[in-house]
Design a protein around this motif. Structure first.
Motif, PDB file in Angstrom:
ATOM      1  N   PRO A   6       0.862  -1.124  -0.049  1.00  0.00           N
ATOM      2  CA  PRO A   6       0.006   0.029  -0.038  1.00  0.00           C
ATOM      3  C   PRO A   6       0.855   1.153  -0.109  1.00  0.00           C
ATOM      4  N   THR A   7       0.000   2.371  -0.063  1.00  0.00           N
ATOM      5  CA  THR A   7       0.880   3.686  -0.148  1.00  0.00           C
ATOM      6  C   THR A   7       1.621   3.914   1.205  1.00  0.00           C
ATOM      7  N   ALA A   8       1.199   3.216   2.301  1.00  0.00           N
ATOM      8  CA  ALA A   8       1.717   3.448   3.444  1.00  0.00           C
ATOM      9  C   ALA A   8       3.206   3.008   3.425  1.00  0.00           C
ATOM     10  N   PHE A   9       3.739   2.171   2.506  1.00  0.00           N
ATOM     11  CA  PHE A   9       4.883   1.860   2.726  1.00  0.00           C
ATOM     12  C   PHE A   9       5.898   2.709   1.944  1.00  0.00           C
ATOM     13  N   ARG A  10       5.372   3.629   1.361  1.00  0.00           N
ATOM     14  CA  ARG A  10       6.610   4.702   0.630  1.00  0.00           C
ATOM     15  C   ARG A  10       7.207   5.795   1.533  1.00  0.00           C
ATOM     16  N   GLY A  44       7.757   9.065   3.060  1.00  0.00           N
ATOM     17  CA  GLY A  44       6.854  10.249   3.354  1.00  0.00           C
ATOM     18  C   GLY A  44       5.411   9.919   3.400  1.00  0.00           C
ATOM     19  N   ALA A  45       5.325   8.607   3.856  1.00  0.00           N
ATOM     20  CA  ALA A  45       3.603   8.026   3.693  1.00  0.00           C
ATOM     21  C   ALA A  45       2.810   9.365   4.719  1.00  0.00           C
ATOM     22  N   THR A  46       1.807   9.377   4.534  1.00  0.00           N
ATOM     23  CA  THR A  46       0.945  10.304   5.341  1.00  0.00           C
ATOM     24  C   THR A  46       0.137   9.880   6.612  1.00  0.00           C
ATOM     25  N   ASP A  47      -0.575  10.439   7.240  1.00  0.00           N
ATOM     26  CA  ASP A  47      -1.515   9.761   8.013  1.00  0.00           C
ATOM     27  C   ASP A  47      -2.685   9.283   7.129  1.00  0.00           C
ATOM     28  N   ALA A  48      -3.096   9.780   6.094  1.00  0.00           N
ATOM     29  CA  ALA A  48      -4.042   9.352   5.526  1.00  0.00           C
ATOM     30  C   ALA A  48      -3.756   8.024   4.942  1.00  0.00           C
ATOM     31  N   ASP A  49      -2.448   7.780   4.434  1.00  0.00           N
ATOM     32  CA  ASP A  49      -1.973   6.409   3.908  1.00  0.00           C
ATOM     33  C   ASP A  49      -2.170   5.450   5.212  1.00  0.00           C
ATOM     34  N   PHE A  50      -1.743   5.833   6.335  1.00  0.00           N
ATOM     35  CA  PHE A  50      -1.793   4.731   7.301  1.00  0.00           C
ATOM     36  C   PHE A  50      -3.201   4.418   7.762  1.00  0.00           C
ATOM     37  N   ALA A  51      -4.153   5.614   7.514  1.00  0.00           N
ATOM     38  CA  ALA A  51      -5.640   5.442   7.937  1.00  0.00           C
ATOM     39  C   ALA A  51      -6.052   4.373   6.921  1.00  0.00           C
ATOM     40  N   LEU A  52      -5.675   4.153   5.872  1.00  0.00           N
ATOM     41  CA  LEU A  52      -6.245   3.169   4.926  1.00  0.00           C
ATOM     42  C   LEU A  52      -6.053   1.717   5.431  1.00  0.00           C
ATOM     43  N   PRO A 109      -4.650  -4.427  13.362  1.00  0.00           N
ATOM     44  CA  PRO A 109      -5.206  -3.836  14.897  1.00  0.00           C
ATOM     45  C   PRO A 109      -4.928  -2.168  14.896  1.00  0.00           C
ATOM     46  N   ASP A 110      -5.808  -1.453  15.554  1.00  0.00           N
ATOM     47  CA  ASP A 110      -5.511  -0.136  15.540  1.00  0.00           C
ATOM     48  C   ASP A 110      -4.114   0.312  16.236  1.00  0.00           C
ATOM     49  N   SER A 111      -3.952  -0.319  17.315  1.00  0.00           N
ATOM     50  CA  SER A 111      -2.567  -0.140  18.070  1.00  0.00           C
ATOM     51  C   SER A 111      -1.395  -0.357  17.086  1.00  0.00           C
ATOM     52  N   MET A 112      -1.557  -1.121  16.122  1.00  0.00           N
ATOM     53  CA  MET A 112      -0.288  -1.545  15.319  1.00  0.00           C
ATOM     54  C   MET A 112      -0.345  -0.515  14.413  1.00  0.00           C
ATOM     55  N   ILE A 113      -1.234  -0.028  13.911  1.00  0.00           N
ATOM     56  CA  ILE A 113      -1.471   1.200  12.813  1.00  0.00           C
ATOM     57  C   ILE A 113      -0.890   2.316  13.596  1.00  0.00           C
ATOM     58  N   ASP A 114      -1.281   2.625  14.613  1.00  0.00           N
ATOM     59  CA  ASP A 114      -0.701   3.886  15.631  1.00  0.00           C
ATOM     60  C   ASP A 114       0.744   3.808  15.528  1.00  0.00           C
ATOM     61  N   ASP A 115       1.053   2.724  16.094  1.00  0.00           N
ATOM     62  CA  ASP A 115       2.794   2.410  16.037  1.00  0.00           C
ATOM     63  C   ASP A 115       3.395   2.679  14.903  1.00  0.00           C
ATOM     64  N   MET A 116       2.789   2.020  13.979  1.00  0.00           N
ATOM     65  CA  MET A 116       3.505   2.274  12.547  1.00  0.00           C
ATOM     66  C   MET A 116       3.716   3.771  12.253  1.00  0.00           C
ATOM     67  N   ARG A 117       2.556   4.277  12.331  1.00  0.00           N
ATOM     68  CA  ARG A 117       2.478   5.734  11.940  1.00  0.00           C
ATOM     69  C   ARG A 117       3.370   6.603  12.718  1.00  0.00           C
ATOM     70  N   GLU A 164       6.029   5.906  14.157  1.00  0.00           N
ATOM     71  CA  GLU A 164       7.698   5.435  13.762  1.00  0.00           C
ATOM     72  C   GLU A 164       7.675   5.769  12.239  1.00  0.00           C
ATOM     73  N   LYS A 165       6.797   5.986  11.495  1.00  0.00           N
ATOM     74  CA  LYS A 165       6.789   6.469  10.060  1.00  0.00           C
ATOM     75  C   LYS A 165       7.396   5.026   9.355  1.00  0.00           C
ATOM     76  N   SER A 166       7.056   3.884   9.690  1.00  0.00           N
ATOM     77  CA  SER A 166       7.571   2.803   9.376  1.00  0.00           C
ATOM     78  C   SER A 166       6.486   1.586   9.091  1.00  0.00           C
ATOM     79  N   TYR A 167       6.165   1.311   8.043  1.00  0.00           N
ATOM     80  CA  TYR A 167       5.042   0.535   7.401  1.00  0.00           C
ATOM     81  C   TYR A 167       5.737  -1.085   7.629  1.00  0.00           C
ATOM     82  N   ILE A 168       5.308  -1.935   8.354  1.00  0.00           N
ATOM     83  CA  ILE A 168       5.904  -3.306   8.386  1.00  0.00           C
ATOM     84  C   ILE A 168       4.904  -4.473   8.298  1.00  0.00           C
TER      85      ILE A 168
END
Length: 130
Positions: free
Chosen positions: A77-81, A83-91, A97-105, A107-111
């Motif tokens: 997804p675009t969250a991997f790029r 400079g990913a934005t909060d909107a990318d992570f919201a997708l 899980p929400d907690s995992m998404i929050d942590d990735m956001r 850390e600015k690191s999609y895993i």
């Protein structure tokens, strides 16, 4: 290729997924055991007794999100790029899980699951983790 991967994943067609991954040579990079093929690894993860992982469902969900192009590859997804934005992570809501998404956001690191397909339709990557 994207549509064919989705169709095979929805059908839980592991053999079909492996065939797609090897269609232009054994080139799909994926996480975990390098001595084991991709779909065997995914089947094992899906069937873990204590903590089954919805690998194929995540694959389908991710491939239904927006993508971006980097060089010769389309990535989901675009969250991997960079400079990913909060909107990318919201997708990602509902996929992880929400907690995992929050942590990735934070850390600015999609895993999570990320998929790369070349512009000529070669499935190059299906990677989870860091």
């Amino acid at each position: 290729m994207r549509e064919r991967i989705i169709k095979a994943a929805v059908a839980c067609d592991y053999a079909g997924l492996q065939k797609l991954g090897d269609e232009k040579g054994p080139s799909v990079r994926f996480s975990y055991d390098p001595d084991q093929d991709m779909t065997t690894t995914w089947r094992i993860q899906e069937e873990w007794k204590d903590s089954p992982q919805p690998v194929l469902a995540r694959l389908v969900h991710v491939l239904n999100l927006p993508f971006y192009q980097e060089g010769n590859l389309y990535w989901w997804p675009t969250a991997f790029r960079e400079g990913a934005t909060d909107a990318d992570f919201a997708l990602l809501k509902g996929i992880y899980p929400d907690s995992m998404i929050d942590d990735m956001r934070k850390e600015k690191s999609y895993i999570g699951m990320r998929v790369g397909i070349s512009v000529d339709g070669d499935w190059q990557a299906a990677i989870q983790g860091d």
